[in-house]
Motif scaffolding. Structure first.
Motif, PDB file in Angstrom:
ATOM      1  N   SER A  46      26.317  29.722  12.962  1.00 17.88           N
ATOM      2  CA  SER A  46      27.544  29.915  12.171  1.00 17.88           C
ATOM      3  C   SER A  46      27.256  30.885  11.037  1.00 17.88           C
ATOM      4  CB  SER A  46      28.035  28.582  11.599  1.00 17.88           C
ATOM      5  OG  SER A  46      28.453  27.727  12.636  1.00 17.88           O
ATOM      6  N   ILE A  47      27.927  32.018  11.060  1.00 18.50           N
ATOM      7  CA  ILE A  47      27.766  33.045  10.038  1.00 18.50           C
ATOM      8  C   ILE A  47      28.949  32.940   9.082  1.00 18.50           C
ATOM      9  CG2 ILE A  47      27.583  35.519   9.603  1.00 18.50           C
ATOM     10  CD1 ILE A  47      26.513  35.789  12.498  1.00 18.50           C
ATOM     11  N   SER A  48      28.659  32.726   7.805  1.00 17.20           N
ATOM     12  CA  SER A  48      29.734  32.612   6.813  1.00 17.20           C
ATOM     13  C   SER A  48      29.912  33.953   6.110  1.00 17.20           C
ATOM     14  CB  SER A  48      29.445  31.490   5.815  1.00 17.20           C
ATOM     15  OG  SER A  48      28.170  31.631   5.236  1.00 17.20           O
ATOM     16  N   LEU A  81      37.765  45.099   8.047  1.00 14.02           N
ATOM     17  CA  LEU A  81      37.045  44.988   6.789  1.00 14.02           C
ATOM     18  C   LEU A  81      35.556  44.961   7.065  1.00 14.02           C
ATOM     19  CD1 LEU A  81      36.626  41.496   5.431  1.00 14.02           C
ATOM     20  CD2 LEU A  81      38.444  41.769   7.069  1.00 14.02           C
ATOM     21  N   LYS A  82      34.789  45.302   6.046  1.00 11.02           N
ATOM     22  CA  LYS A  82      33.337  45.321   6.159  1.00 11.02           C
ATOM     23  C   LYS A  82      32.805  43.892   6.125  1.00 11.02           C
ATOM     24  CE  LYS A  82      29.243  47.207   3.983  1.00 11.02           C
ATOM     25  NZ  LYS A  82      28.689  47.976   2.885  1.00 11.02           N
ATOM     26  N   ALA A  83      31.834  43.618   6.987  1.00 10.89           N
ATOM     27  CA  ALA A  83      31.213  42.291   7.015  1.00 10.89           C
ATOM     28  C   ALA A  83      30.365  42.093   5.774  1.00 10.89           C
ATOM     29  CB  ALA A  83      30.357  42.139   8.272  1.00 10.89           C
ATOM     30  N   LYS A  84      30.650  41.040   5.020  1.00 11.54           N
ATOM     31  CA  LYS A  84      29.876  40.701   3.824  1.00 11.54           C
ATOM     32  C   LYS A  84      29.509  39.228   3.911  1.00 11.54           C
ATOM     33  CE  LYS A  84      32.290  44.014   0.929  1.00 11.54           C
ATOM     34  NZ  LYS A  84      33.244  44.184  -0.163  1.00 11.54           N
ATOM     35  N   MET A  85      28.206  38.987   4.013  1.00  6.19           N
ATOM     36  CA  MET A  85      27.717  37.612   4.082  1.00  6.19           C
ATOM     37  C   MET A  85      27.928  36.918   2.737  1.00  6.19           C
ATOM     38  SD  MET A  85      26.220  37.236   7.129  1.00  6.19           S
ATOM     39  CE  MET A  85      24.922  36.048   6.968  1.00  6.19           C
ATOM     40  N   LEU A  86      28.216  35.635   2.781  1.00  6.17           N
ATOM     41  CA  LEU A  86      28.293  34.847   1.558  1.00  6.17           C
ATOM     42  C   LEU A  86      26.885  34.571   1.055  1.00  6.17           C
ATOM     43  CD1 LEU A  86      30.966  32.150   2.518  1.00  6.17           C
ATOM     44  CD2 LEU A  86      31.311  34.193   1.132  1.00  6.17           C
ATOM     45  N   SER A  87      26.720  34.521  -0.243  1.00  5.35           N
ATOM     46  CA  SER A  87      25.441  34.094  -0.820  1.00  5.35           C
ATOM     47  C   SER A  87      25.286  32.598  -0.541  1.00  5.35           C
ATOM     48  CB  SER A  87      25.438  34.342  -2.325  1.00  5.35           C
ATOM     49  OG  SER A  87      26.331  33.441  -2.969  1.00  5.35           O
ATOM     50  N   PRO A  88      24.089  32.041  -0.679  1.00  5.79           N
ATOM     51  CA  PRO A  88      23.939  30.596  -0.473  1.00  5.79           C
ATOM     52  C   PRO A  88      24.888  29.762  -1.344  1.00  5.79           C
ATOM     53  CG  PRO A  88      21.791  31.616  -0.454  1.00  5.79           C
ATOM     54  CD  PRO A  88      22.773  32.694  -0.860  1.00  5.79           C
ATOM     55  N   GLY A  89      25.056  30.138  -2.604  1.00  6.45           N
ATOM     56  CA  GLY A  89      25.977  29.410  -3.480  1.00  6.45           C
ATOM     57  C   GLY A  89      27.420  29.520  -3.026  1.00  6.45           C
ATOM     58  N   GLU A  90      27.807  30.728  -2.601  1.00  6.59           N
ATOM     59  CA  GLU A  90      29.171  30.936  -2.105  1.00  6.59           C
ATOM     60  C   GLU A  90      29.411  30.174  -0.807  1.00  6.59           C
ATOM     61  OE1 GLU A  90      30.221  35.428  -3.670  1.00  6.59           O
ATOM     62  OE2 GLU A  90      28.959  35.200  -1.883  1.00  6.59           O
ATOM     63  N   ALA A  91      28.400  30.150   0.072  1.00  8.20           N
ATOM     64  CA  ALA A  91      28.545  29.419   1.336  1.00  8.20           C
ATOM     65  C   ALA A  91      28.859  27.955   1.063  1.00  8.20           C
ATOM     66  CB  ALA A  91      27.287  29.547   2.183  1.00  8.20           C
ATOM     67  N   LEU A  92      28.116  27.355   0.152  1.00 11.81           N
ATOM     68  CA  LEU A  92      28.356  25.957  -0.200  1.00 11.81           C
ATOM     69  C   LEU A  92      29.732  25.791  -0.842  1.00 11.81           C
ATOM     70  CD1 LEU A  92      27.362  23.058  -0.336  1.00 11.81           C
ATOM     71  CD2 LEU A  92      26.203  23.625  -2.465  1.00 11.81           C
ATOM     72  N   GLU A  93      30.070  26.682  -1.760  1.00 13.05           N
ATOM     73  CA  GLU A  93      31.360  26.595  -2.455  1.00 13.05           C
ATOM     74  C   GLU A  93      32.548  26.754  -1.500  1.00 13.05           C
ATOM     75  OE1 GLU A  93      33.947  29.077  -5.799  1.00 13.05           O
ATOM     76  OE2 GLU A  93      31.822  29.531  -5.551  1.00 13.05           O
ATOM     77  N   TYR A  94      32.488  27.758  -0.618  1.00 12.44           N
ATOM     78  CA  TYR A  94      33.642  28.074   0.224  1.00 12.44           C
ATOM     79  C   TYR A  94      33.728  27.274   1.525  1.00 12.44           C
ATOM     80  CZ  TYR A  94      34.514  32.100  -2.819  1.00 12.44           C
ATOM     81  OH  TYR A  94      34.772  32.912  -3.886  1.00 12.44           O
ATOM     82  N   THR A  95      32.559  26.859   2.066  1.00 14.33           N
ATOM     83  CA  THR A  95      32.595  26.126   3.341  1.00 14.33           C
ATOM     84  C   THR A  95      32.325  24.637   3.176  1.00 14.33           C
ATOM     85  OG1 THR A  95      30.237  26.353   3.914  1.00 14.33           O
ATOM     86  CG2 THR A  95      31.713  28.179   4.549  1.00 14.33           C
ATOM     87  N   GLY A  96      31.707  24.253   2.051  1.00 11.45           N
ATOM     88  CA  GLY A  96      31.327  22.864   1.855  1.00 11.45           C
ATOM     89  C   GLY A  96      30.001  22.519   2.505  1.00 11.45           C
ATOM     90  N   HIS A  97      29.356  23.505   3.125  1.00 15.79           N
ATOM     91  CA  HIS A  97      28.078  23.296   3.803  1.00 15.79           C
ATOM     92  C   HIS A  97      27.035  24.235   3.210  1.00 15.79           C
ATOM     93  CE1 HIS A  97      30.355  21.003   6.699  1.00 15.79           C
ATOM     94  NE2 HIS A  97      30.988  22.060   7.145  1.00 15.79           N
ATOM     95  N   ALA A  98      25.822  23.740   3.032  1.00 18.17           N
ATOM     96  CA  ALA A  98      24.728  24.574   2.547  1.00 18.17           C
ATOM     97  C   ALA A  98      24.187  25.443   3.675  1.00 18.17           C
ATOM     98  CB  ALA A  98      23.612  23.693   1.987  1.00 18.17           C
ATOM     99  N   VAL A  99      23.639  26.603   3.308  1.00 18.59           N
ATOM    100  CA  VAL A  99      22.999  27.477   4.291  1.00 18.59           C
ATOM    101  C   VAL A  99      21.949  26.662   5.041  1.00 18.59           C
ATOM    102  CG1 VAL A  99      21.507  29.501   4.546  1.00 18.59           C
ATOM    103  CG2 VAL A  99      23.445  29.579   2.979  1.00 18.59           C
TER     104      VAL A  99
END
Length: 161
Positions: A46-48, A81-99
């Motif tokens: 899963s790529i966030s 749009l250009k693919a931009k990966m979420l940072s680890p903090g953003e991944a947790l914030e936006y998906t509710g799951h940690a990297v």
């Protein structure tokens, strides 16, 4: 806490008891494949990614086979749009799951999920279940239904290509 939300989420299909929790880490494709005894390609990665909705930062999750990478040209052509990966903090914030445990289940409202066609060559795959040591074996139909995926997309290329 994330694995608990995935357990509750998958319970609606009676699949909460099918989550595999391991002693060892499954936080990367290689680790997950070794822990599960499968080829890396069968790990549903899963790529966030960062997107915007009405000018507000948001997330999208693209689920791919473990042996492919996001192809920036294909992604831009598909999503404009250009693919931009979420940072680890953003991944947790936006998906509710940690990297390492990001998965297409129990996501906050508004997080769109897409499945890459690279997964379709398998009968079953193993996505994470909200933690860095969990997975579940699902068919393509189950993955599509449980993830509430919006579409199958072709946005990846083989690693090394």
């Amino acid at each position: 806490m994330s694995i608990e939300s995935v357990c509750q989420y998958l319970a609606r299909w009676g699949r909460d008891k099918d989550i595999i929790v391991m002693e060892e880490s499954t936080a990367t494709v290689a680790l997950a494949a070794a822990a599960l005894g499968v080829i890396p390609a069968r790990i549903a990665k899963s790529i966030s990614l960062r997107v915007e909705k009405d000018g507000v930062p948001a997330a999208m999750v693209v689920v791919t086979a473990g042996d492919v990478k996001l192809d920036n040209r294909k992604y831009k052509d598909r999503f404009d749009l250009k693919a931009k990966m979420l940072s680890p903090g953003e991944a947790l914030e936006y998906t509710g799951h940690a990297v390492g445990g990001v998965c297409p289940f129990a996501l906050p409202p508004g997080v769109e999920v897409y499945l890459d066609v690279s997964l379709q060559r398998f009968q079953t795959v193993y996505p994470a279940c909200g933690s860095g040591n969990s997975a579940i074996e699902l068919t393509m139909d189950e993955l599509k239904e449980y993830s509430a995926s919006l579409d199958w997309v072709d946005v990846c290329a083989p690693i090394g290509a």
